[in-house]
Design an enzyme around this catalytic site. Structure first.
Site, PDB file in Angstrom:
ATOM      1  N   CYS A 193       0.827  -1.206   0.000  1.00  0.00           N
ATOM      2  CA  CYS A 193       0.000   0.000   0.000  1.00  0.00           C
ATOM      3  C   CYS A 193       0.867   1.264   0.000  1.00  0.00           C
ATOM      4  O   CYS A 193       2.009   1.243   0.445  1.00  0.00           O
ATOM      5  CB  CYS A 193      -0.879   0.022   1.233  1.00  0.00           C
ATOM      6  SG  CYS A 193      -1.917  -1.424   1.386  1.00  0.00           S
ATOM      7  N   ARG A 224       5.046   0.004  -6.112  1.00  0.00           N
ATOM      8  CA  ARG A 224       5.004  -0.820  -4.912  1.00  0.00           C
ATOM      9  C   ARG A 224       4.054  -1.998  -5.058  1.00  0.00           C
ATOM     10  O   ARG A 224       4.133  -2.947  -4.287  1.00  0.00           O
ATOM     11  CB  ARG A 224       4.593   0.029  -3.702  1.00  0.00           C
ATOM     12  CG  ARG A 224       5.576   1.116  -3.367  1.00  0.00           C
ATOM     13  CD  ARG A 224       5.067   1.994  -2.263  1.00  0.00           C
ATOM     14  NE  ARG A 224       4.964   1.293  -0.996  1.00  0.00           N
ATOM     15  CZ  ARG A 224       5.963   1.158  -0.139  1.00  0.00           C
ATOM     16  NH1 ARG A 224       7.135   1.683  -0.404  1.00  0.00           N
ATOM     17  NH2 ARG A 224       5.802   0.511   0.997  1.00  0.00           N
ATOM     18  N   TRP A 255      -3.083  -2.590  -1.517  1.00  0.00           N
ATOM     19  CA  TRP A 255      -2.767  -3.978  -1.850  1.00  0.00           C
ATOM     20  C   TRP A 255      -3.560  -4.809  -0.848  1.00  0.00           C
ATOM     21  O   TRP A 255      -3.296  -4.767   0.360  1.00  0.00           O
ATOM     22  CB  TRP A 255      -1.266  -4.225  -1.712  1.00  0.00           C
ATOM     23  CG  TRP A 255      -0.803  -5.537  -2.235  1.00  0.00           C
ATOM     24  CD1 TRP A 255      -0.468  -5.834  -3.522  1.00  0.00           C
ATOM     25  CD2 TRP A 255      -0.575  -6.734  -1.484  1.00  0.00           C
ATOM     26  NE1 TRP A 255      -0.050  -7.147  -3.613  1.00  0.00           N
ATOM     27  CE2 TRP A 255      -0.112  -7.728  -2.386  1.00  0.00           C
ATOM     28  CE3 TRP A 255      -0.725  -7.090  -0.140  1.00  0.00           C
ATOM     29  CZ2 TRP A 255       0.203  -9.032  -1.986  1.00  0.00           C
ATOM     30  CZ3 TRP A 255      -0.409  -8.382   0.260  1.00  0.00           C
ATOM     31  CH2 TRP A 255       0.048  -9.330  -0.666  1.00  0.00           C
ATOM     32  N   ASN A 259      -1.707   2.276   5.877  1.00  0.00           N
ATOM     33  CA  ASN A 259      -0.859   1.155   5.457  1.00  0.00           C
ATOM     34  C   ASN A 259      -0.651   0.247   6.657  1.00  0.00           C
ATOM     35  O   ASN A 259      -0.489   0.745   7.776  1.00  0.00           O
ATOM     36  CB  ASN A 259       0.516   1.653   5.012  1.00  0.00           C
ATOM     37  CG  ASN A 259       0.497   2.290   3.648  1.00  0.00           C
ATOM     38  OD1 ASN A 259      -0.542   2.387   3.010  1.00  0.00           O
ATOM     39  ND2 ASN A 259       1.655   2.739   3.200  1.00  0.00           N
ATOM     40  N   GLY A 260      -0.587  -1.053   6.429  1.00  0.00           N
ATOM     41  CA  GLY A 260      -0.343  -1.991   7.526  1.00  0.00           C
ATOM     42  C   GLY A 260      -1.575  -2.822   7.822  1.00  0.00           C
ATOM     43  O   GLY A 260      -2.501  -2.900   7.002  1.00  0.00           O
ATOM     44  N   GLU A 317      17.859 -17.378  -8.444  1.00  0.00           N
ATOM     45  CA  GLU A 317      17.519 -15.971  -8.657  1.00  0.00           C
ATOM     46  C   GLU A 317      16.982 -15.771 -10.083  1.00  0.00           C
ATOM     47  O   GLU A 317      16.000 -15.053 -10.292  1.00  0.00           O
ATOM     48  CB  GLU A 317      18.747 -15.090  -8.377  1.00  0.00           C
ATOM     49  CG  GLU A 317      18.573 -13.611  -8.651  1.00  0.00           C
ATOM     50  CD  GLU A 317      17.422 -12.960  -7.898  1.00  0.00           C
ATOM     51  OE1 GLU A 317      16.856 -13.556  -6.974  1.00  0.00           O
ATOM     52  OE2 GLU A 317      17.066 -11.824  -8.286  1.00  0.00           O
ATOM     53  N   LYS A 375      13.173 -14.415 -11.126  1.00  0.00           N
ATOM     54  CA  LYS A 375      12.891 -13.304 -12.048  1.00  0.00           C
ATOM     55  C   LYS A 375      11.906 -13.752 -13.118  1.00  0.00           C
ATOM     56  O   LYS A 375      10.966 -13.034 -13.470  1.00  0.00           O
ATOM     57  CB  LYS A 375      14.178 -12.798 -12.736  1.00  0.00           C
ATOM     58  CG  LYS A 375      15.199 -12.131 -11.884  1.00  0.00           C
ATOM     59  CD  LYS A 375      14.834 -10.748 -11.417  1.00  0.00           C
ATOM     60  CE  LYS A 375      14.104 -10.790 -10.102  1.00  0.00           C
ATOM     61  NZ  LYS A 375      14.873 -10.708  -8.896  1.00  0.00           N
ATOM     62  N   GLU A 409       8.356 -14.164 -11.631  1.00  0.00           N
ATOM     63  CA  GLU A 409       7.749 -12.903 -11.201  1.00  0.00           C
ATOM     64  C   GLU A 409       7.167 -12.101 -12.349  1.00  0.00           C
ATOM     65  O   GLU A 409       6.062 -11.587 -12.244  1.00  0.00           O
ATOM     66  CB  GLU A 409       8.815 -12.004 -10.557  1.00  0.00           C
ATOM     67  CG  GLU A 409       9.166 -12.303  -9.152  1.00  0.00           C
ATOM     68  CD  GLU A 409      10.090 -11.229  -8.597  1.00  0.00           C
ATOM     69  OE1 GLU A 409      11.245 -11.150  -9.039  1.00  0.00           O
ATOM     70  OE2 GLU A 409       9.645 -10.477  -7.731  1.00  0.00           O
ATOM     71  N   HIS A 461      16.833 -37.149 -10.174  1.00  0.00           N
ATOM     72  CA  HIS A 461      16.132 -37.678  -9.001  1.00  0.00           C
ATOM     73  C   HIS A 461      14.652 -37.305  -9.003  1.00  0.00           C
ATOM     74  O   HIS A 461      13.985 -37.424  -7.978  1.00  0.00           O
ATOM     75  CB  HIS A 461      16.812 -37.193  -7.720  1.00  0.00           C
ATOM     76  CG  HIS A 461      18.223 -37.679  -7.583  1.00  0.00           C
ATOM     77  ND1 HIS A 461      18.531 -38.998  -7.313  1.00  0.00           N
ATOM     78  CD2 HIS A 461      19.411 -37.049  -7.750  1.00  0.00           C
ATOM     79  CE1 HIS A 461      19.850 -39.152  -7.289  1.00  0.00           C
ATOM     80  NE2 HIS A 461      20.402 -37.976  -7.559  1.00  0.00           N
ATOM     81  N   LYS A 483       6.267  -4.303  -4.198  1.00  0.00           N
ATOM     82  CA  LYS A 483       7.704  -4.031  -4.089  1.00  0.00           C
ATOM     83  C   LYS A 483       8.197  -4.246  -2.662  1.00  0.00           C
ATOM     84  O   LYS A 483       9.242  -4.826  -2.441  1.00  0.00           O
ATOM     85  CB  LYS A 483       7.993  -2.601  -4.553  1.00  0.00           C
ATOM     86  CG  LYS A 483       9.471  -2.233  -4.543  1.00  0.00           C
ATOM     87  CD  LYS A 483      10.247  -3.030  -5.569  1.00  0.00           C
ATOM     88  CE  LYS A 483      11.728  -2.702  -5.567  1.00  0.00           C
ATOM     89  NZ  LYS A 483      12.500  -3.763  -6.252  1.00  0.00           N
TER      90      LYS A 483
HETATM   91  C1  AGP Z   1      12.527  -9.760  -5.928  1.00  0.00           C
HETATM   92  O1  AGP Z   1      12.502  -9.603  -7.297  1.00  0.00           O
HETATM   93  C2  AGP Z   1      11.218  -9.681  -5.276  1.00  0.00           C
HETATM   94  N1  AGP Z   1      10.508  -8.533  -5.622  1.00  0.00           N
HETATM   95  C3  AGP Z   1      11.138 -10.097  -3.836  1.00  0.00           C
HETATM   96  O2  AGP Z   1      11.453 -11.444  -3.761  1.00  0.00           O
HETATM   97  C4  AGP Z   1      11.998  -9.321  -2.822  1.00  0.00           C
HETATM   98  O3  AGP Z   1      13.345  -9.605  -3.031  1.00  0.00           O
HETATM   99  C5  AGP Z   1      11.572  -9.708  -1.399  1.00  0.00           C
HETATM  100  O4  AGP Z   1      10.235  -9.356  -1.215  1.00  0.00           O
HETATM  101  C6  AGP Z   1      12.439  -9.089  -0.344  1.00  0.00           C
HETATM  102  O5  AGP Z   1      12.344  -7.700  -0.364  1.00  0.00           O
HETATM  103  P1  AGP Z   1      13.378  -6.793   0.409  1.00  0.00           P
HETATM  104  O6  AGP Z   1      14.717  -7.062  -0.182  1.00  0.00           O
HETATM  105  O7  AGP Z   1      12.904  -5.402   0.174  1.00  0.00           O
HETATM  106  O8  AGP Z   1      13.336  -7.196   1.845  1.00  0.00           O
END
Ligand code: AGP
Length: 607
Positions: free
Chosen positions: A2, A27, A74, A100-101, A480, A484, A487, A503, A602
């Site tokens: 949010c 975000r 969100w 927010n929260g 990683e 990507k 996502e 396996h 984000k």
């Molecule tokens: C990464 O591409 C993601 N958006 C997500 O996994 C992110 O790395 C994770 O939410 C951790 O966020 P932070 O590094 O802000 O703590």
């Protein structure tokens, strides 16, 4: 997640709020809304969907006035919908709130307020705040918000306006960021500097349980007891262009291209004389020498950076290192002693799981060291020491440049631990540092030559799944890369140590199934090739990230993406770049929103 924005001053608020909300879009959110006081009433307009839909819904004559609050939501409590979007108002419509929260005790509060005659019109936890403030209001909005906040359990950043106190926004927070600033036209509030940085670069980062009253003439601040305070002002020195795409089609591509700069900036000043310098580390060299266990905690990409660091710390410093997803760490009973160093990695510095893990580790007596990208963020403030990753603001939801900043920072830490423990001599350290610095130029090379990546992306056409395989550090790099891909392109991508394929996972291979391999590492190269052959035989389309000059790989790979020769320890830094570009190319081909993927935020500020 949010986002909050607010303005009170001499300008029309609507445009400022919309501009702020647009800058908060990165975000992640599913609805948006604004509330503006028009001199008589508070007018609220909300929409499910993007800010563009809110803008379309706002007529010329709607929401005129110079004081207002806005929000991107969100969904947590209550589905994404117009009725659940913020701002929320009280029964009389005199109080409007953005939040927010999560208010954890909202059910009890809602029951009490319902018994008192309040009628609710949404499924959210936030709406209780509007009714609670209304219930407590006796002609002083600040006092009502102070009383209300003392009854709230959970995390909150809140901005409240009241039709009976024109031009005033009352703000408070607990475990949810709020920044406040002013310019010559009025006062601004936001949950993220990016929403107000065009108006002011001097901001107050509100502390937990502090209150602020924003008016057109400025902002006054109060502590939890209601006593006026003079807060510290933080100057934001990052380039305002970071919030713009700068000619790139999306932020992700722009941020990928910033990575050579991130490497250079993160390393600047870190080698003084002959030693690695990390002054921010609050521990003396002697204290560091006592460290006999390292825990690295983080989520998502930050967790992957930790996995890479484990390899480096164990190789160079010979200190046993555990890496844990923050949301798991805090619900286990980790072995922490006074000689354990906990390293918390978080781009945003506000990930709720990571913050909770930091608090837990500190209660257990550990020294906690933060690695974050956001100055003054909760991770920075709650850690004993902090390294900033120098990535500058990262806008795309998918982390790229911040990952590189994290890996480089953690590599520095591993080098320093290696020195302190006497496992690396000066010559080795200097050589490693110089090679680490060379990765900036190597990334530049990769960025200049992306045709093979575009070709590789075509192998994903019509595919819904892929494997990413490698061994040792290459396997972690694959995790990683696969994250990507998942996502932003919504292709189901799974990473495995290459030796694990036989396996189980290999059962999924059929004609044309994409298998992405990182095959650069010297000791395990032959074994990785054998594993690729096993997949190839079963019909896989192999995309290999390989070292320049390796022509053998062409026998097994359908597409080779070459990267410069690099020491194995630094390969995750360089090999991650083509994997980022590959994910983006596939996402673009599939017509996905690269910067704002569905369902993702984000900063994940809820547990
Ligand atoms: C990464 O591409 C993601 N958006 C997500 O996994 C992110 O790395 C994770 O939410 C951790 O966020 P932070 O590094 O802000 O703590």
């Amino acid at each position: 997640m949010c986002g909050i924005v607010g303005y009170t001053g001499s300008q029309q608020a609507k445009g400022i709020l919309i501009d702020g909300l647009q800058h908060l879009e990165y975000r992640g959110y599913d609805s948006a809304g604004i509330a503006v006081f028009d001199g008589k009433d508070i007018e609220v307009v909300r929409r499910q969907g993007k800010v563009a839909e809110l803008v379309a819904a706002l007529g010329e004559s709607d929401c005129t006035g110079t004081c207002g609050i806005g929000h991107t939501r969100w969904a947590t409590h209550g589905a994404p919908s117009e009725r659940n979007a913020h701002p929320h108002t009280s029964c009389s419509d005199n109080i409007a709130v953005v939040h927010n929260g999560i208010i954890e005790n909202f059910n009890e509060l809602r029951e009490d307020l319902t018994l008192k005659g309040h009628t609710f019109s949404s499924d959210t936890d936030t709406e209780v705040v509007a009714h609670l403030v209304e219930d407590l209001y006796r002609g002083d909005l600040l006092q009502a918000v102070q009383e209300a906040s003392s009854m709230l359990v959970g995390a909150y950043g809140i901005a409240v306006m009241c039709a009976e106190e024109p031009g005033k926004i009352v703000i408070t927070r607990k475990d949810s960021p709020i920044v406040i600033g002013s310019d010559e036209t009025g006062s601004y509030v936001a949950s993220d500097i990016v929403a107000i940085v065009r108006a002011t670069r001097d901001v107050v980062i509100l502390e937990d349980n502090q209150f602020a009253v924003a008016t057109p003439d400025g902002v006054t601040y109060f502590n939890r007891l209601g006593k006026p305070i003079e807060p510290e002002v933080t100057h934001v020195d990052w380039d305002i262009d970071v919030a713009e795409r700068g000619g790139y089609p999306d932020f992700m591509l722009k941020e990928i291209h910033e990575q050579p700069r991130v490497v250079r900036d993160t390393l600047a000043g870190r080698m003084s004389g002959q030693e690695i310098v990390i002054d921010e580390l609050s521990l003396t060299r002697q204290e560091l020498n006592f460290v006999d266990r390292v825990y690295i905690i983080g989520c998502g990409t930050s967790y992957h950076a930790g996995l890479i660091a484990k390899n480096l710390i164990e190789t160079w410093a010979r200190i046993p290192t555990e890496v844990e997803v923050a949301s798991e760490f805090r619900y286990r009973n980790p072995i922490i002693t006074p000689t354990t160093l906990v390293v918390a990695v978080s781009q945003s510095g506000e990930t709720a799981d990571t913050l909770a893990a930091i608090r837990d580790a500190r209660i257990r007596g550990a020294k906690v060291f933060g690695i974050t990208n956001v100055i003054g963020s909760p991770v920075a403030r709650e850690s004993d020491g902090v390294i900033y990753t120098k990535a500058n603001k990262e806008i795309a939801v998918a982390s790229t440049k911040s990952f590189i900043g994290q890996v480089v920072s953690l590599t520095l830490m591993a080098l320093m631990l290696g020195r302190v423990k006497g496992k690396l001599n000066l010559a080795q350290t200097r050589l490693l540092f110089a090679e680490l610095a060379d990765t900036a130029e190597q990334i530049e090379d990769i960025l200049q030559n992306t045709e093979a990546i575009e070709e590789a992306a075509r192998l994903f056409e019509g595919k819904s799944s892929a494997f990413y395989i490698g061994r040792d550090l290459a396997s972690i790099t694959c995790h990683e890369g696969a994250l990507k891909m998942k996502e932003i392109s919504y292709v189901h991508a799974e990473a495995y140590p290459a030796g694990e394929m036989k396996h189980g996972p290999i059962a999924l291979i059929e004609q044309g199934f994409p298998v992405v391999a990182v095959a650069t590492q010297s000791p395990t190269y032959d074994k990785t090739i054998s594993n690729l052959e096993e997949s190839k035989t079963r019909g896989a389309a192999i995309i290999a990230i390989a070292t320049e000059g390796d022509t053998d790989i062409q026998k097994v790979a359908d597409q080779v993406i070459y990267i410069p020769r690099v020491r194995d320890s630094f390969m995750p830094i360089t090999a991650s770049v083509p994997l980022q570009l590959l994910a983006r190319a596939v996402a673009v081909n599939r017509g996905c929103d690269v910067d704002q993927p569905r369902n993702l935020a984000k900063s994940v500020t809820v547990e």
